[in-house]
Design a protein around this motif. Structure first.
Motif, PDB file in Angstrom:
ATOM      1  N   THR A   3      19.947 -23.136 -57.628  1.00  0.00           N
ATOM      2  CA  THR A   3      18.739 -23.894 -57.169  1.00  0.00           C
ATOM      3  C   THR A   3      18.404 -23.424 -55.897  1.00  0.00           C
ATOM      4  N   LEU A   4      18.630 -22.070 -55.446  1.00  0.00           N
ATOM      5  CA  LEU A   4      18.360 -21.463 -54.292  1.00  0.00           C
ATOM      6  C   LEU A   4      16.903 -20.965 -54.476  1.00  0.00           C
ATOM      7  N   GLU A   5      16.413 -20.755 -53.388  1.00  0.00           N
ATOM      8  CA  GLU A   5      15.280 -20.152 -53.469  1.00  0.00           C
ATOM      9  C   GLU A   5      15.576 -18.243 -53.257  1.00  0.00           C
ATOM     10  N   VAL A   6      15.071 -17.845 -54.359  1.00  0.00           N
ATOM     11  CA  VAL A   6      15.636 -16.278 -54.451  1.00  0.00           C
ATOM     12  C   VAL A   6      14.292 -15.323 -54.101  1.00  0.00           C
ATOM     13  N   ASP A   7      14.746 -14.329 -53.489  1.00  0.00           N
ATOM     14  CA  ASP A   7      13.689 -13.197 -53.017  1.00  0.00           C
ATOM     15  C   ASP A   7      13.928 -12.322 -53.903  1.00  0.00           C
ATOM     16  N   TRP A   8      13.254 -12.438 -55.036  1.00  0.00           N
ATOM     17  CA  TRP A   8      13.225 -11.276 -56.201  1.00  0.00           C
ATOM     18  C   TRP A   8      12.427 -10.014 -55.807  1.00  0.00           C
ATOM     19  N   THR A  47      19.997  -9.096 -60.014  1.00  0.00           N
ATOM     20  CA  THR A  47      20.924 -10.017 -60.027  1.00  0.00           C
ATOM     21  C   THR A  47      20.888 -10.699 -58.622  1.00  0.00           C
ATOM     22  N   LEU A  48      21.241 -12.003 -58.310  1.00  0.00           N
ATOM     23  CA  LEU A  48      21.664 -12.521 -57.257  1.00  0.00           C
ATOM     24  C   LEU A  48      23.223 -12.403 -56.923  1.00  0.00           C
ATOM     25  N   ASP A  49      23.363 -11.665 -55.915  1.00  0.00           N
ATOM     26  CA  ASP A  49      24.889 -11.598 -55.465  1.00  0.00           C
ATOM     27  C   ASP A  49      25.815 -12.735 -54.997  1.00  0.00           C
ATOM     28  N   ARG A  50      26.641 -12.780 -55.978  1.00  0.00           N
ATOM     29  CA  ARG A  50      27.672 -14.060 -55.874  1.00  0.00           C
ATOM     30  C   ARG A  50      27.866 -14.387 -54.525  1.00  0.00           C
ATOM     31  N   ALA A  51      28.496 -13.344 -53.667  1.00  0.00           N
ATOM     32  CA  ALA A  51      28.935 -13.713 -52.450  1.00  0.00           C
ATOM     33  C   ALA A  51      27.749 -13.879 -51.499  1.00  0.00           C
ATOM     34  N   THR A  52      26.637 -13.181 -51.379  1.00  0.00           N
ATOM     35  CA  THR A  52      25.796 -13.024 -50.369  1.00  0.00           C
ATOM     36  C   THR A  52      24.574 -13.893 -50.698  1.00  0.00           C
ATOM     37  N   ASP A  53      24.202 -14.291 -51.788  1.00  0.00           N
ATOM     38  CA  ASP A  53      23.258 -14.745 -52.150  1.00  0.00           C
ATOM     39  C   ASP A  53      21.827 -14.033 -51.981  1.00  0.00           C
TER      40      ASP A  53
END
Length: 152
Positions: A3-8, A47-53
């Motif tokens: 549910t994060l806003e992701v900066d792709w 991908t979205l880094d699992r540690a740093t988002d």
């Protein structure tokens, strides 16, 4: 799904070296230079880094079947899964760039049946995957299926 806003659009790229050169050529030419690498098709997986988002981009060899993209988490036969694979198991929503097309997709590790079907296809495309699997034992190298999200 996360549910994060992701900066792709602003991912972290590989460290300096051949992978970074590949990514930069791919991005700057919309895949005209870089889509084919050593005669095989490649895509850019973000991908979205699992540690740093934060987002992380990786070039990978891919196969395709009925609009599904297939990648292999070989890590060149290392004993551990690659960083990008561990990221997508935590956050299965990813972004792909395939040639000039960029879109969001979902990722899942192939089931045993799917892996049996697609492993032969991927090793025919890139035979060194077989050597990687032998080197990685007892780790089974995952095969990942990426499917474009509807309407994207």
């Amino acid at each position: 799904m996360h549910t994060l806003e992701v900066d792709w659009d602003h991912p972290t790229d590989p460290r300096p070296g051949p992978q970074l050169d590949h990514v930069r050529a791919y991005v700057s030419t919309a895949g005209a230079d870089g889509h084919l690498w050593h005669g095989v098709p490649t895509l850019l997986l973000t991908t979205l880094d699992r540690a740093t988002d934060t987002t992380v981009r990786t070039p990978l060899i891919y196969g395709e079947d009925a609009g599904r993209f297939l990648v292999v988490a070989s890590a060149d036969g290392a004993p551990d899964h690659p960083h990008w694979y561990r990221n997508l198991t935590a956050h299965p929503e990813v972004r792909l760039q395939v040639g000039a097309a960029a879109f969001e997709a979902t990722a899942h590790t192939a089931t045993a049946t799917e892996r049996e079907v697609y492993w032969e296809m991927m090793t025919a495309l890139w035979p060194p995957f077989e050597d990687d699997q032998a080197a990685a034992r007892p780790r089974e190298i995952p095969l990942v299926i990426l499917e474009r999200l509807p309407g994207r």
